[in-house]
Design an enzyme around this catalytic site. Structure first.
Site, PDB file in Angstrom:
ATOM      1  N   GLY A  61      -8.399  43.855  55.453  1.00 38.13           N
ATOM      2  CA  GLY A  61      -9.688  43.444  55.737  1.00 38.13           C
ATOM      3  C   GLY A  61      -9.872  42.454  56.948  1.00 38.13           C
ATOM      4  N   SER A  62     -11.113  41.973  57.026  1.00 36.48           N
ATOM      5  CA  SER A  62     -11.788  41.222  58.079  1.00 36.48           C
ATOM      6  C   SER A  62     -10.651  39.817  58.441  1.00 36.48           C
ATOM      7  CB  SER A  62     -13.022  40.758  58.008  1.00 36.48           C
ATOM      8  OG  SER A  62     -13.400  39.902  59.014  1.00 36.48           O
TER       9      SER A  62
END
Length: 147
Positions: A61-62
């Site tokens: 993810g981020s």
């Protein structure tokens, strides 16, 4: 039992093991105010990161996940140490570096030994203590230690 690891972020930490078999998205799957893992699929729920040695493959993810790790530390809900079993991604590495959380990587052979030990002692999972020493690149594991 002792296994070798590769140091990513220097430090020493001790705590009970939290073993996750799937990657973790720190931004979307962790509540920084409680330290609880809040995955939407329900497989990781009820697990808390606070004071644990997190053993997991890697984060996904981020890149904001690094800030999430830092927020966990500021809220005293962070794991004491992290061991990656697949790869060390930039989110986990930078999050641990800015949060002063020891981080290590284990290779496939040592990962198998670690999983086997935890599996063999699964009835005592809450009492398995891991001492992560990235300064000497050693992970020591004991069963039946009171934390």
């Amino acid at each position: 039992m002792k296994i070798n690891c590769k140091r990513i972020v220097r430090g020493k930490a001790r705590g009970s093991v939290l073993l996750l078999h799937e990657p973790l998205n720190f931004l979307g799957m962790v509540n920084t105010k409680t330290g609880e893992i809040t995955s939407s699929d329900g497989r990781q729920e009820k697990n808390h990161l606070r004071d644990k040695i997190l053993v997991f493959p890697n984060s996904i993810g981020s890149s904001v996940g690094a800030y999430t790790i830092f927020s966990l530390k500021c809220n005293t809900n962070s794991p004491r140490g992290i061991v990656c079993t697949n790869k060390v991604d930039i989110t986990t590495a930078s999050g641990c570096a800015i949060s002063n959380i020891p981080l290590a990587l284990v290779d496939n052979e040592n990962y198998s030994r670690l999983i086997e030990f935890i599996r063999d002692n699964s009835l005592y999972r809450n009492k398995i203590e891991i001492h992560l020493d990235t300064e000497n690149e050693i992970i020591s594991i004991d069963r039946n230690k009171s934390l």
